[in-house]
Design a protein around this motif. Structure first.
Motif, PDB file in Angstrom:
ATOM      1  N   VAL A   1       0.919  -1.246   0.051  1.00 47.21           N
ATOM      2  CA  VAL A   1       0.160   0.081   0.037  1.00 47.21           C
ATOM      3  C   VAL A   1       0.875   1.100   0.133  1.00 47.21           C
ATOM      4  O   VAL A   1       0.503   2.181  -0.793  1.00 47.21           O
ATOM      5  N   LEU A   2       1.899   1.304   0.834  1.00 45.04           N
ATOM      6  CA  LEU A   2       2.690   2.556   1.050  1.00 45.04           C
ATOM      7  C   LEU A   2       3.531   2.727  -0.585  1.00 45.04           C
ATOM      8  O   LEU A   2       3.178   4.040  -0.733  1.00 45.04           O
ATOM      9  N   PRO A   3       4.327   2.247  -0.956  1.00 46.14           N
ATOM     10  CA  PRO A   3       4.795   2.419  -2.352  1.00 46.14           C
ATOM     11  C   PRO A   3       3.785   2.919  -3.491  1.00 46.14           C
ATOM     12  O   PRO A   3       4.348   3.620  -4.312  1.00 46.14           O
ATOM     13  N   VAL A   4       2.711   2.038  -3.466  1.00 46.45           N
ATOM     14  CA  VAL A   4       1.546   2.394  -4.425  1.00 46.45           C
ATOM     15  C   VAL A   4       1.253   3.939  -4.298  1.00 46.45           C
ATOM     16  O   VAL A   4       1.027   4.465  -5.259  1.00 46.45           O
ATOM     17  N   THR A   5       0.942   4.134  -2.979  1.00 49.16           N
ATOM     18  CA  THR A   5       0.384   5.432  -2.570  1.00 49.16           C
ATOM     19  C   THR A   5       0.985   6.472  -3.092  1.00 49.16           C
ATOM     20  O   THR A   5       1.097   7.905  -3.344  1.00 49.16           O
ATOM     21  N   ILE A   6       2.488   6.360  -2.748  1.00 51.82           N
ATOM     22  CA  ILE A   6       3.584   7.052  -3.035  1.00 51.82           C
ATOM     23  C   ILE A   6       3.698   7.377  -4.417  1.00 51.82           C
ATOM     24  O   ILE A   6       3.941   8.632  -4.801  1.00 51.82           O
ATOM     25  N   LEU A   7       3.831   6.459  -5.121  1.00 46.99           N
ATOM     26  CA  LEU A   7       3.879   6.612  -6.498  1.00 46.99           C
ATOM     27  C   LEU A   7       2.769   7.519  -7.126  1.00 46.99           C
ATOM     28  O   LEU A   7       2.886   8.467  -8.025  1.00 46.99           O
ATOM     29  N   CYS A   8       1.425   7.081  -6.599  1.00 50.27           N
ATOM     30  CA  CYS A   8       0.271   7.731  -7.153  1.00 50.27           C
ATOM     31  C   CYS A   8       0.326   9.355  -6.777  1.00 50.27           C
ATOM     32  O   CYS A   8      -0.091  10.062  -7.445  1.00 50.27           O
ATOM     33  N   ALA A   9       0.851   9.532  -5.549  1.00 52.46           N
ATOM     34  CA  ALA A   9       1.103  11.007  -5.020  1.00 52.46           C
ATOM     35  C   ALA A   9       2.012  11.730  -5.966  1.00 52.46           C
ATOM     36  O   ALA A   9       1.633  12.963  -6.421  1.00 52.46           O
ATOM     37  N   ILE A  10       3.135  11.011  -6.393  1.00 53.65           N
ATOM     38  CA  ILE A  10       3.968  11.737  -7.454  1.00 53.65           C
ATOM     39  C   ILE A  10       3.137  11.989  -8.820  1.00 53.65           C
ATOM     40  O   ILE A  10       3.154  13.018  -9.458  1.00 53.65           O
ATOM     41  N   LEU A  11       2.268  10.926  -9.225  1.00 48.89           N
ATOM     42  CA  LEU A  11       1.690  11.131 -10.435  1.00 48.89           C
ATOM     43  C   LEU A  11       0.685  12.197 -10.466  1.00 48.89           C
ATOM     44  O   LEU A  11       0.621  12.863 -11.214  1.00 48.89           O
ATOM     45  N   LEU A  12       0.038  12.292  -9.259  1.00 58.14           N
ATOM     46  CA  LEU A  12      -0.804  13.453  -9.059  1.00 58.14           C
ATOM     47  C   LEU A  12      -0.004  14.656  -9.241  1.00 58.14           C
ATOM     48  O   LEU A  12      -0.699  15.663  -9.797  1.00 58.14           O
TER      49      LEU A  12
ATOM     50  N   VAL B   1      11.031  19.766  -6.401  1.00 68.36           N
ATOM     51  CA  VAL B   1      11.518  18.888  -5.238  1.00 68.36           C
ATOM     52  C   VAL B   1      10.763  19.159  -4.026  1.00 68.36           C
ATOM     53  O   VAL B   1      10.299  18.013  -3.439  1.00 68.36           O
ATOM     54  N   TYR B   2      10.420  20.384  -3.375  1.00 64.53           N
ATOM     55  CA  TYR B   2       9.680  20.317  -2.242  1.00 64.53           C
ATOM     56  C   TYR B   2       8.203  20.098  -2.371  1.00 64.53           C
ATOM     57  O   TYR B   2       7.738  19.449  -1.490  1.00 64.53           O
ATOM     58  N   ASN B   3       7.830  20.156  -3.555  1.00 63.69           N
ATOM     59  CA  ASN B   3       6.403  19.887  -3.816  1.00 63.69           C
ATOM     60  C   ASN B   3       6.314  18.353  -3.777  1.00 63.69           C
ATOM     61  O   ASN B   3       5.370  17.646  -3.328  1.00 63.69           O
ATOM     62  N   LEU B   4       7.206  17.847  -4.392  1.00 66.41           N
ATOM     63  CA  LEU B   4       7.447  16.301  -4.394  1.00 66.41           C
ATOM     64  C   LEU B   4       7.549  15.532  -3.062  1.00 66.41           C
ATOM     65  O   LEU B   4       6.868  14.757  -2.439  1.00 66.41           O
ATOM     66  N   LEU B   5       8.526  16.167  -2.112  1.00 64.77           N
ATOM     67  CA  LEU B   5       8.562  15.799  -0.769  1.00 64.77           C
ATOM     68  C   LEU B   5       7.420  16.037   0.024  1.00 64.77           C
ATOM     69  O   LEU B   5       6.974  15.031   0.825  1.00 64.77           O
ATOM     70  N   LEU B   6       6.354  17.051  -0.298  1.00 59.82           N
ATOM     71  CA  LEU B   6       5.264  17.277   0.402  1.00 59.82           C
ATOM     72  C   LEU B   6       4.259  16.258   0.141  1.00 59.82           C
ATOM     73  O   LEU B   6       3.496  15.744   0.936  1.00 59.82           O
TER      74      LEU B   6
ATOM     75  N   ILE C   1       2.886  13.458   2.676  1.00 54.99           N
ATOM     76  CA  ILE C   1       1.230  13.254   2.849  1.00 54.99           C
ATOM     77  C   ILE C   1       0.728  11.711   2.549  1.00 54.99           C
ATOM     78  O   ILE C   1      -0.167  11.404   3.175  1.00 54.99           O
ATOM     79  N   ALA C   2       1.341  11.201   1.584  1.00 56.89           N
ATOM     80  CA  ALA C   2       0.928   9.956   1.217  1.00 56.89           C
ATOM     81  C   ALA C   2       1.349   8.858   2.465  1.00 56.89           C
ATOM     82  O   ALA C   2       0.699   8.016   2.744  1.00 56.89           O
ATOM     83  N   VAL C   3       2.584   9.003   3.018  1.00 57.48           N
ATOM     84  CA  VAL C   3       2.772   8.110   4.178  1.00 57.48           C
ATOM     85  C   VAL C   3       1.786   8.393   5.300  1.00 57.48           C
ATOM     86  O   VAL C   3       1.123   7.297   5.994  1.00 57.48           O
ATOM     87  N   VAL C   4       1.336   9.562   5.724  1.00 53.01           N
ATOM     88  CA  VAL C   4       0.529   9.852   6.696  1.00 53.01           C
ATOM     89  C   VAL C   4      -0.823   9.396   6.387  1.00 53.01           C
ATOM     90  O   VAL C   4      -1.667   8.845   7.091  1.00 53.01           O
ATOM     91  N   ILE C   5      -1.329   9.457   5.008  1.00 53.12           N
ATOM     92  CA  ILE C   5      -2.589   8.803   4.799  1.00 53.12           C
ATOM     93  C   ILE C   5      -2.583   7.510   4.992  1.00 53.12           C
ATOM     94  O   ILE C   5      -3.987   6.965   5.396  1.00 53.12           O
ATOM     95  N   VAL C   6      -1.540   6.663   4.597  1.00 54.72           N
ATOM     96  CA  VAL C   6      -1.695   5.189   4.657  1.00 54.72           C
ATOM     97  C   VAL C   6      -1.573   4.785   6.155  1.00 54.72           C
ATOM     98  O   VAL C   6      -2.377   3.746   6.679  1.00 54.72           O
ATOM     99  N   LEU C   7      -1.114   5.546   7.086  1.00 56.23           N
ATOM    100  CA  LEU C   7      -0.861   5.366   8.395  1.00 56.23           C
ATOM    101  C   LEU C   7      -2.488   5.524   9.170  1.00 56.23           C
ATOM    102  O   LEU C   7      -2.965   4.914   9.880  1.00 56.23           O
ATOM    103  N   ALA C   8      -3.093   6.595   8.876  1.00 58.42           N
ATOM    104  CA  ALA C   8      -4.328   7.077   9.217  1.00 58.42           C
ATOM    105  C   ALA C   8      -5.278   6.114   8.775  1.00 58.42           C
ATOM    106  O   ALA C   8      -6.586   6.408   9.414  1.00 58.42           O
ATOM    107  N   MET C   9      -5.257   5.457   7.468  1.00 57.12           N
ATOM    108  CA  MET C   9      -6.360   4.807   7.072  1.00 57.12           C
ATOM    109  C   MET C   9      -7.160   3.949   8.181  1.00 57.12           C
ATOM    110  O   MET C   9      -8.183   3.621   8.063  1.00 57.12           O
ATOM    111  N   LYS C  10      -6.054   3.365   9.014  1.00 57.74           N
ATOM    112  CA  LYS C  10      -6.583   2.244   9.937  1.00 57.74           C
ATOM    113  C   LYS C  10      -7.317   2.911  11.049  1.00 57.74           C
ATOM    114  O   LYS C  10      -8.329   2.250  11.736  1.00 57.74           O
TER     115      LYS C  10
END
Length: 288
Positions: A73-84, A188-193, A197-206
């Motif tokens: 879930v985590l790598p997929v969400t991060i990849l989609c964050a970059i894609l977005l 770069v800073y937009n990418l880091l942001l 946020i993708a990592v936070v989303i994955v942890l908060a889903m539970k």
């Protein structure tokens, strides 16, 4: 009233409840801290979009019977964050349209996959799994010690990220073009942001589920903006607001037996209307 208080005090003696009381405010802190620049950049729905992405990835992990769905879930969400982020920078597909495309597609795809292959999944309670993923667990007694440590590590990382790059985040929040013109690599800073946020989303889903996670990102920031105008005060107020609402939501959900995620969101909404009233009172005092 005494029964509610007794039930609450008795519940606090359990280690599972204690873990929830540690992890939940940490998640709320991270969500609100990142929510302020996202709301100001008019990109607040990225939380909603990424949560739907995480649901789709969770569906695939469930079908594959992965013991640790986090690894998928985590790598997929991060990849989609970059894609977005990339799609949002494309003049042909605006940011809100990109979020809508990925959000709706992954949510529908995830539910379709879980329906088509539910016979191959280890869990026999398909409806309960979907409901828990979308709206959060029906109990706060599901957070493990690993979840708490992950939340603690994430909180430290998010706070350090925000403090170290505070001026950079401030610059890309209010005038990204000017920041780029001064020589700062805004991409770069937009990418880091987006990654954080993708990592936070994955942890908060539970905790609150895929459909409610954006509330933790949006409501604290919007509430703080009703009263304060400076960026620093809005950030501090949003963090305090979010943490207090998270704790209050847990304290309400324990004796009442309501879902903790929905309860926290309800408290956030009530707090938002309270801050709207406070903001109105403040404006009337300044401009009678």
């Amino acid at each position: 009233m005494m029964d509610i208080w007794t039930t609450l005090m008795y519940s606090l003696t359990f280690s599972t409840v204690q873990r929830a009381l540690i992890a939940t405010p940490l998640i709320a802190l991270c969500s609100s801290l990142l929510g302020v620049p996202l709301v100001l950049k008019r990109f607040s729905l990225i939380g909603d979009g990424l949560s739907h992405v995480a649901f789709g990835a969770m569906a695939i992990a469930t079908v594959l019977n992965l013991t640790n769905s986090f690894l998928l879930v985590l790598p997929v969400t991060i990849l989609c964050a970059i894609l977005l982020l990339r799609m949002g920078q494309n003049s042909k597909i605006k940011g809100d349209a990109a979020i809508a495309m990925i959000s709706v597609g992954t949510l529908a795809g995830g539910y379709l996959i879980m329906n088509l292959f539910k016979s191959s999944a280890r869990s026999s309670n398909f409806s309960a799994d979907v409901c828990a993923t979308l709206f959060g667990s029906n109990s706060i007694l599901t957070l493990s010690t690993l979840d708490v440590w992950l939340c603690a590590a994430l909180s430290v990382a998010v706070v350090m990220f925000f403090l170290l790059f505070y001026h950079k985040i401030f610059a890309i929040t209010f005038d990204e073009d000017f920041a780029s013109a001064t020589g700062m690599n805004a991409k770069v800073y937009n990418l880091l942001l987006a990654i954080v946020i993708a990592v936070v989303i994955v942890l908060a889903m539970k905790l609150v589920g895929a459909l409610l996670i954006s509330a933790l990102v949006i409501f604290p920031a919007l509430s703080a903006m009703r009263v304060f105008k400076s960026f620093k005060r809005v950030v501090l107020c949003a963090v305090i607001f979010s943490v207090l609402c998270a704790l209050l939501g847990i304290f309400i959900s324990i004796p009442t037996g309501t879902p903790v995620g929905s309860t926290i969101v309800a408290v956030d909404i009530a707090g938002f209307f309270l801050f709207c009233i406070l903001g109105l009172i403040k404006r009337r005092r300044v401009h009678p």
